[in-house]
Design a protein around this motif. Structure first.
Motif, PDB file in Angstrom:
ATOM      1  N   TYR A 272      -5.397 -50.982  17.038  1.00  0.00           N
ATOM      2  CA  TYR A 272      -6.418 -51.712  16.297  1.00  0.00           C
ATOM      3  C   TYR A 272      -7.794 -51.645  16.969  1.00  0.00           C
ATOM      4  N   PHE A 273      -7.877 -51.107  18.192  1.00  0.00           N
ATOM      5  CA  PHE A 273      -9.119 -51.135  18.960  1.00  0.00           C
ATOM      6  C   PHE A 273      -9.553 -49.710  19.289  1.00  0.00           C
ATOM      7  N   ASP A 274     -10.784 -49.363  18.896  1.00  0.00           N
ATOM      8  CA  ASP A 274     -11.241 -47.994  19.101  1.00  0.00           C
ATOM      9  C   ASP A 274     -11.928 -47.820  20.454  1.00  0.00           C
ATOM     10  N   GLN A 275     -12.438 -46.620  20.693  1.00  0.00           N
ATOM     11  CA  GLN A 275     -13.022 -46.302  21.989  1.00  0.00           C
ATOM     12  C   GLN A 275     -14.257 -47.123  22.300  1.00  0.00           C
ATOM     13  N   GLU A 276     -14.961 -47.584  21.263  1.00  0.00           N
ATOM     14  CA  GLU A 276     -16.186 -48.351  21.473  1.00  0.00           C
ATOM     15  C   GLU A 276     -15.936 -49.847  21.614  1.00  0.00           C
TER      16      GLU A 276
ATOM     17  N   TRP B 159      -7.639 -58.029  36.663  1.00  0.00           N
ATOM     18  CA  TRP B 159      -8.996 -58.104  37.199  1.00  0.00           C
ATOM     19  C   TRP B 159      -9.253 -57.068  38.291  1.00  0.00           C
ATOM     20  N   THR B 160      -8.251 -56.723  39.046  1.00  0.00           N
ATOM     21  CA  THR B 160      -8.471 -55.807  40.172  1.00  0.00           C
ATOM     22  C   THR B 160      -8.431 -54.341  39.773  1.00  0.00           C
ATOM     23  N   SER B 161      -7.859 -54.038  38.617  1.00  0.00           N
ATOM     24  CA  SER B 161      -7.753 -52.643  38.176  1.00  0.00           C
ATOM     25  C   SER B 161      -9.083 -52.136  37.641  1.00  0.00           C
ATOM     26  N   LYS B 162      -9.275 -50.850  37.730  1.00  0.00           N
ATOM     27  CA  LYS B 162     -10.437 -50.194  37.144  1.00  0.00           C
ATOM     28  C   LYS B 162     -10.211 -50.031  35.645  1.00  0.00           C
ATOM     29  N   GLU B 163     -11.246 -50.255  34.863  1.00  0.00           N
ATOM     30  CA  GLU B 163     -11.131 -50.089  33.416  1.00  0.00           C
ATOM     31  C   GLU B 163     -10.707 -48.664  33.052  1.00  0.00           C
ATOM     32  N   GLU B 164      -9.807 -48.585  32.085  1.00  0.00           N
ATOM     33  CA  GLU B 164      -9.358 -47.293  31.578  1.00  0.00           C
ATOM     34  C   GLU B 164      -9.330 -47.335  30.054  1.00  0.00           C
ATOM     35  N   SER B 165      -9.247 -46.160  29.457  1.00  0.00           N
ATOM     36  CA  SER B 165      -9.116 -46.060  28.002  1.00  0.00           C
ATOM     37  C   SER B 165      -7.660 -45.827  27.634  1.00  0.00           C
ATOM     38  N   HIS B 166      -7.134 -46.668  26.769  1.00  0.00           N
ATOM     39  CA  HIS B 166      -5.754 -46.471  26.322  1.00  0.00           C
ATOM     40  C   HIS B 166      -5.612 -45.248  25.438  1.00  0.00           C
ATOM     41  N   TRP B 167      -6.728 -44.767  24.886  1.00  0.00           N
ATOM     42  CA  TRP B 167      -6.656 -43.611  23.998  1.00  0.00           C
ATOM     43  C   TRP B 167      -6.420 -42.317  24.751  1.00  0.00           C
ATOM     44  N   ALA B 168      -6.432 -42.362  26.071  1.00  0.00           N
ATOM     45  CA  ALA B 168      -6.103 -41.166  26.846  1.00  0.00           C
ATOM     46  C   ALA B 168      -4.603 -40.898  26.862  1.00  0.00           C
ATOM     47  N   VAL B 169      -3.809 -41.922  26.479  1.00  0.00           N
ATOM     48  CA  VAL B 169      -2.352 -41.774  26.633  1.00  0.00           C
ATOM     49  C   VAL B 169      -1.548 -42.115  25.389  1.00  0.00           C
ATOM     50  N   ILE B 170      -2.100 -42.866  24.437  1.00  0.00           N
ATOM     51  CA  ILE B 170      -1.299 -43.231  23.274  1.00  0.00           C
ATOM     52  C   ILE B 170      -1.550 -42.234  22.150  1.00  0.00           C
ATOM     53  N   PRO B 171      -0.585 -42.061  21.234  1.00  0.00           N
ATOM     54  CA  PRO B 171      -0.752 -41.080  20.152  1.00  0.00           C
ATOM     55  C   PRO B 171      -1.830 -41.496  19.174  1.00  0.00           C
ATOM     56  N   ARG B 172      -2.419 -40.516  18.514  1.00  0.00           N
ATOM     57  CA  ARG B 172      -3.506 -40.787  17.567  1.00  0.00           C
ATOM     58  C   ARG B 172      -2.991 -41.269  16.214  1.00  0.00           C
ATOM     59  N   THR B 173      -1.717 -41.122  15.973  1.00  0.00           N
ATOM     60  CA  THR B 173      -1.101 -41.618  14.744  1.00  0.00           C
ATOM     61  C   THR B 173       0.115 -42.456  15.114  1.00  0.00           C
TER      62      THR B 173
ATOM     63  N   GLY C 188     -13.740 -40.411  15.017  1.00  0.00           N
ATOM     64  CA  GLY C 188     -14.695 -41.405  15.486  1.00  0.00           C
ATOM     65  C   GLY C 188     -14.408 -42.839  15.135  1.00  0.00           C
ATOM     66  N   HIS C 189     -13.229 -43.128  14.563  1.00  0.00           N
ATOM     67  CA  HIS C 189     -12.898 -44.522  14.268  1.00  0.00           C
ATOM     68  C   HIS C 189     -11.398 -44.694  14.144  1.00  0.00           C
ATOM     69  N   CYS C 190     -10.964 -45.919  14.351  1.00  0.00           N
ATOM     70  CA  CYS C 190      -9.570 -46.273  14.081  1.00  0.00           C
ATOM     71  C   CYS C 190      -9.457 -46.674  12.619  1.00  0.00           C
ATOM     72  N   MET C 191      -8.382 -46.243  11.981  1.00  0.00           N
ATOM     73  CA  MET C 191      -8.201 -46.531  10.568  1.00  0.00           C
ATOM     74  C   MET C 191      -6.778 -47.011  10.328  1.00  0.00           C
ATOM     75  N   LEU C 192      -6.661 -47.929   9.414  1.00  0.00           N
ATOM     76  CA  LEU C 192      -5.397 -48.558   9.063  1.00  0.00           C
ATOM     77  C   LEU C 192      -5.168 -48.347   7.576  1.00  0.00           C
TER      78      LEU C 192
ATOM     79  N   ALA D  61     -15.046 -48.861  11.963  1.00  0.00           N
ATOM     80  CA  ALA D  61     -16.471 -48.557  11.823  1.00  0.00           C
ATOM     81  C   ALA D  61     -17.063 -49.067  10.522  1.00  0.00           C
ATOM     82  N   TYR D  62     -16.238 -49.159   9.465  1.00  0.00           N
ATOM     83  CA  TYR D  62     -16.723 -49.572   8.147  1.00  0.00           C
ATOM     84  C   TYR D  62     -15.856 -50.740   7.667  1.00  0.00           C
ATOM     85  N   GLY D  63     -16.295 -51.949   7.935  1.00  0.00           N
ATOM     86  CA  GLY D  63     -15.506 -53.121   7.587  1.00  0.00           C
ATOM     87  C   GLY D  63     -15.280 -53.241   6.095  1.00  0.00           C
ATOM     88  N   TYR D  64     -14.306 -54.063   5.725  1.00  0.00           N
ATOM     89  CA  TYR D  64     -14.025 -54.237   4.300  1.00  0.00           C
ATOM     90  C   TYR D  64     -15.114 -55.065   3.632  1.00  0.00           C
ATOM     91  N   SER D  65     -15.128 -55.045   2.310  1.00  0.00           N
ATOM     92  CA  SER D  65     -16.129 -55.767   1.524  1.00  0.00           C
ATOM     93  C   SER D  65     -15.448 -56.834   0.686  1.00  0.00           C
TER      94      SER D  65
END
Length: 665
Positions: free
Chosen positions: A260-264, A367-381, A396-400, A426-430
């Motif tokens: 549910y959380f993208d790179q940004e 708190w003691t760990s260095k920030e990392e991106s989970h997208w380096a290791v989890i599948p894109r789908t 460029g975005h997470c989509m559901l 990136a494009y919220g619902y209306s």
């Protein structure tokens, strides 16, 4: 100029919340203080109530609204104090609790009635009593009795909604239990046992009984999973079996929720109550609070990254504040159209759940760990079978992609909050600001049908069937059947993005119409403002990298030829990235493309939007196939304006398996 606590934010003012350099535990403590400081002027004389700016009404009484105003920030304050942080204005809340629970005080909160909003606010108070050092000790014997009577005796005697609310009674009792106060173990146990009937497997709990299919942020960060983890931490020594089970569920669902959380740092807005904003990330802080053993391949650096990037993204949303520096009702800007009828001016402070991470010791690897991106290791789908989602992160975005979910009652905008085909970070619902013509319905990522010439529109709300199925090469497809009218039957197929077509997804509709209906198939909504002057987008200009194709006419003008294009050519809009839609079926179908100038304030992220849309009319007794290709390429780091439309001229073809199903019917 920069606003300081107590000062009104002016024309160019920046909220202190946005100026904190989020890097470590101390900076997140400062972030919370910047959130709480502006509340001080709005405390009542005896401190028992906080009247957050905004005179809007809500479905419960004004006193309950002002109880929200003081109790919801307790989520953050209690976590700060539990983590040995300090806050110079903490006494305001201590004095307010004493006055609000005192029946002889003119600012007394009042005992709750059945299904009373006060019960919700008992949850943060119960949690605060359980974790904030010295809070119970600061009360006299009489004041403790008042708290016991208001917090425990009253809620244990009243009926509650058959939803996540039952957790609130658990925490009211737990807060008293942790301090040796009068509480009901029987109520506490029976409520948890009943809440366990909401569990559906794979870590997921439903927000209600079996006949409801509603798995949104209440299932994770707003209530159920979040409170399960807090319970595991606070009661694990006395209830180790339940604590272990709750941690097990959290490990299972964490690998789903990471999608549910993208790179940004943006979360995908989905479902109700997204006006609680950064509370969306609270599940991740609660994992650390309960010291859950993370499932591989997640690390504490990745969990920390999800939380801190999410908070940083909200720092960039400068329109979420009132001029007094308090949170407003809305998402990226003040917005009553997307609000629920239970959102009072104090309601947004449920966002303070995000600060559970402050109750985590500074020595914890969160708190003691260095920030990392989970997208380096989890599948894109990833397939989320329990909620009925296919999750992707391409282009460029997470989509559901979603089918089958629906709120247990027909709340305002429920078809947009649960019934859209796709939801994007990136494009919220209306949400519809009105119920008359496409401009007001704002059918982003929805198929609308009208049997009265386009005045009123119906969309998917309840699916008769929904499921994740596989087709060629075992690729996932989300299938649903639904009826907007009793004699109009629709079968919808949602085909997710893939690595070789990262900015496209496909949706197909088989429609059997027992009456004549107009149709409108909408893409995502996108900002309808030019960078240079803020005016509406004109015809696409390659030099500026902005505009639409065909021309956006607007003003309810649907007759101008220059506002229409053949469906195969499609319609797109380019501003903060690009979105568009094309018809893939035979041109003989006759669908036409255009831009809907959506009414202002319909979209969560942008106050002015346009929606590329395909329109058509189906004759009575006809059966048709619509195959729509939806394009989305968000703006983002490393994406040049010149590249926004890359891929637009090369839409995907109709999948072979889908063509075979079309040929059979």
């Amino acid at each position: 100029m920069t606003a300081q606590p107590g000062l009104v934010i002016g024309y160019n003012g920046v909220h202190p919340f946005s100026e904190v350099n989020i890097s470590d535990r101390g900076s997140v403590q400062d972030l919370l203080r910047a959130l709480l400081d502006p509340l001080e002027p709005f405390f009542s004389p005896n401190r028992a109530r906080v009247r957050v700016p905004g005179a809007t009404g809500v479905r419960f009484d004004q006193t309950a609204s002002e109880v929200e105003g003081i109790c919801r920030p307790l989520w953050g304050l209690a976590c700060l104090l539990a983590g040995k942080g300090d806050y110079e204005r903490a006494q305001l809340w201590i004095d307010g609790i004493k006055a609000g629970t005192d029946p002889e005080n003119p600012e007394y909160w009042g005992y709750p009635q059945d299904n009373d909003q006060r019960m919700v606010e008992m949850c943060p108070l119960g949690f605060a009593l359980a974790v904030a050092p010295g809070l119970w000790a600061s009360l006299s014997e009489k004041e403790r009795q008042n708290v016991e009577n208001w917090l425990g005796n009253s809620i244990n005697q009243k009926n509650m909604p058959n939803t996540n609310w039952l957790w609130f009674r658990v925490f009211a009792n737990l807060g008293l239990k942790k301090n040796g106060g009068k509480f009901s173990q029987q109520r506490l146990d029976s409520d948890i046992e009943h809440l366990d009937t909401f569990y559906r497997g794979d870590g997921w709990s439903n927000d209600g009984p079996e006949h409801i299919h509603q798995m949104d942020y209440y299932s994770s960060s707003f209530a159920i999973h979040f409170l399960q983890l807090l319970y595991a931490h606070l009661a694990g020594d006395q209830d180790p079996e339940r604590a272990a089970e709750f941690k097990k569920r959290a490990r299972l669902v964490a690998l789903d929720l990471a999608h549910y959380f993208d790179q940004e740092g943006r979360a995908i807005p989905f479902g109700r109550s997204v006006g609680y904003r950064f509370a969306m990330c609270s599940f991740w802080g609660a994992l650390a609070y309960a010291d859950v053993e993370l499932p591989a391949p997640l690390t504490w650096g990745m969990v920390k990254g999800i939380v801190l990037r999410h908070l940083r993204w909200w720092q960039t949303q400068h329109n979420i504040w009132s001029s007094s520096g308090t949170l407003t009702i809305g998402y990226s800007y003040p917005n009553m159209y997307m609000a629920e009828n239970y959102n009072s001016p104090g309601s947004p402070y449920w966002a303070c759940l995000a600060f559970i991470c402050l109750a985590v010791p500074e020595t914890h690897p969160f708190w003691t760990s260095k920030e990392e991106s989970h997208w380096a290791v989890i599948p894109r789908t990833r397939l989320l079978r329990r909620p009925g989602h296919i999750m992707t992160n391409f282009g460029g975005h997470c989509m559901l992609l979603s089918s089958g979910q629906a709120c247990g009652y027909p709340m305002k905008g429920t078809h947009a909050k649960y019934g859209c085909f796709a939801y994007s970070s990136a494009y919220g619902y209306s949400a519809p600001p009105g119920l008359f013509t496409l401009e007001q319905y704002a059918l982003a990522s929805q198929l609308g049908l009208s049997d009265d010439g386009g005045e009123y529109w119906k969309t998917r709300r309840i699916s008769e069937y929904s499921g994740i199925e596989t087709r060629a090469d075992d690729k996932p497809v989300l299938v649903s059947t639904w009826k907007p009218f009793p004699d109009v039957h629709i079968k919808t197929y949602l085909v997710p993005s893939e690595e070789d077509r990262p900015n496209w997804h496909i949706r197909a509709h088989r429609i059997e119409a027992g009456r004549e209906v107009m149709t409108a198939d909408g893409s995502f909504a996108i900002c309808n403002e030019r960078t240079a002057d803020g005016r509406f987008l004109g015809l696409y200009d390659a030099a500026s990298g902005e505009g639409t194709q065909p021309r956006l006419i607007g003003h309810y003008d649907v007759t101008s030829p220059e506002g229409w294009a053949p469906g195969a050519r499609g319609a797109f809009a380019v501003s903060k990235g690009a979105v568009g839609i094309k018809a893939l079926e035979s041109e003989e179908m006759g669908r036409r493309a255009m831009l809907v100038n959506a009414d202002p304030n319909s979209n969560l992220l942008e106050s002015r939007t346009t929606i590329p849309t395909l329109q058509h009319t189906i004759n009575r007794g006809s059966s048709v196939w619509y195959i729509s290709a939806i394009f989305a390429r968000p703006a983002g780091p490393g994406v040049e304006k010149e590249a926004y439309l890359d891929g637009w001229d090369h839409p995907p073809g109709i999948p072979a398996w889908l063509q075979q199903e079309m040929d059979r019917k």
